[in-house]
Motif scaffolding. Structure first.
Motif: not given
Length: 315
Positions: A144-148, A4-18, A231-234
């Motif tokens: 996005p991050t908060g939901h994750t 299992f691989v989970l991709y997460g991060g703030k909104g608008g960074v391209g999580k779905t694309t990646v 970067v700060e949020e990551s």
């Protein structure tokens, strides 16, 4: 064993694309792969340029996608709590009595800790595929991050809540009279035909919690862009994931300008990006950084995703 691989991060960074590109790379390498979108603002269909529904849909050979329906997640789990509310009203069971062995655990039902549909849908997606043997890899595109972060806390919360629900059920059977027990039976049948539903669901949540923290099966990759705020949020997200004991893998830096050409503004932007990436390396030196080149035009379709997949060392 399914990975299992989970991709997460703030909104608008391209999580779905990646996430979609990662799934495509795994499929091209010969692995049966499912990409699961748990983001309520679904864009997986747009990313792969195909209709993806709420059941696994074949996108191409060995690659499947599914967009989890938030309403389905809400209905599946809320019925347990609705049952408990009905039981309380009909039987008058006293949660507050210390003699009941339940005490304040019932606050789970009244304090708002029971989550909303977005997180429930994501949790349902995890639970549905956590023990699958149909795929070699399951790739999750998270919200996005908060939901994750709320999602990562949910399995434990739900397991506790369901333990309380089981205790309520036992208490009703033990303490109320025959008439009220019959009421409980009617309520239980109204919401589920399976008298062991609460136990099975609690065990399911415990299993999700176990898998999320198992580095042998699960990796969480943080997607970001080369900007100071991102970067700060990551960095904060990585720290919080580690507090949850979730195994963090690589950092994926998306939209990196690789060749600015003769464009002065592009060169200036690239310099800013490189500073941000250097900062990321310095603050999280133990994590590998994958750079994904900025793509011209609209980032949709398998051809574009294939170019992005070339920057991901996933297969």
């Amino acid at each position: 064993m399914t990975e299992f691989v989970l991709y997460g991060g703030k909104g608008g960074v391209g999580k779905t694309t990646v996430a979609a590109a990662s799934g495509l790379a795994l499929a091209r390498a010969g692995h049966e792969t499912l990409v699961v979108s748990t983001d309520p603002a679904h864009s997986l269909s747009d990313s792969v340029d195909a209709d993806v529904g709420d059941e696994p849909t074949e996108i191409r050979d060995r690659l499947y996608g599914v967009e989890v329906d938030p309403d389905d997640g809400l209905e599946r789990y809320q019925e347990i709590f609705e049952t408990m509310e009905d039981v309380l009203e009909e039987t008058g069971v006293d949660f507050e009595s210390e003699d009941d062995g339940i005490g304040n655990a019932a606050d789970l039902f009244s304090s708002g800790i029971v989550p909303g549909s977005d997180e429930l849908a994501a949790l349902d997606g995890l639970a549905t595929y956590v023990d699958t043997d149909e795929y070699d890899h399951v790739v999750f595109d998270t919200a996005p991050t908060g939901h994750t972060l709320r999602l990562l806390d949910l399995p434990g919360i739900m397991a506790d809540a369901l333990s309380t629900a089981e205790a309520v059920h036992e208490q009703v059977q033990r303490k109320v009279n025959v008439q009220k027990t019959l009421v409980m039976g009617l309520l239980a049948r109204r919401h589920t035909d399976d008298p062991t539903a609460m136990t099975e669901m609690r065990e399911r949540m415990s299993r999700v919690e176990e898998v999320l923290r198992d580095p042998a099966t699960t990796t969480f990759r943080v997607v970001t862009i080369p900007e100071t705020m991102a970067v700060e949020e990551s960095v904060r997200l990585v720290e919080q994931l580690r507090e949850f004991d979730v195994p963090v893998g690589e950092l994926v830096v998306n939209k990196v300008i690789e060749d600015p050409g003769d464009c002065e503004r592009c060169r200036e932007n690239k310099a800013v990006q490189e500073d941000a990436i250097d900062d990321l390396h310095a603050r999280l030196p133990d994590l590998e950084v994958w750079r994904v080149a900025d793509q011209p035009g609209e980032v949709t379709g398998l051809e574009t995703l294939d170019r992005i997949a070339g920057d991901l060392d996933v297969a």
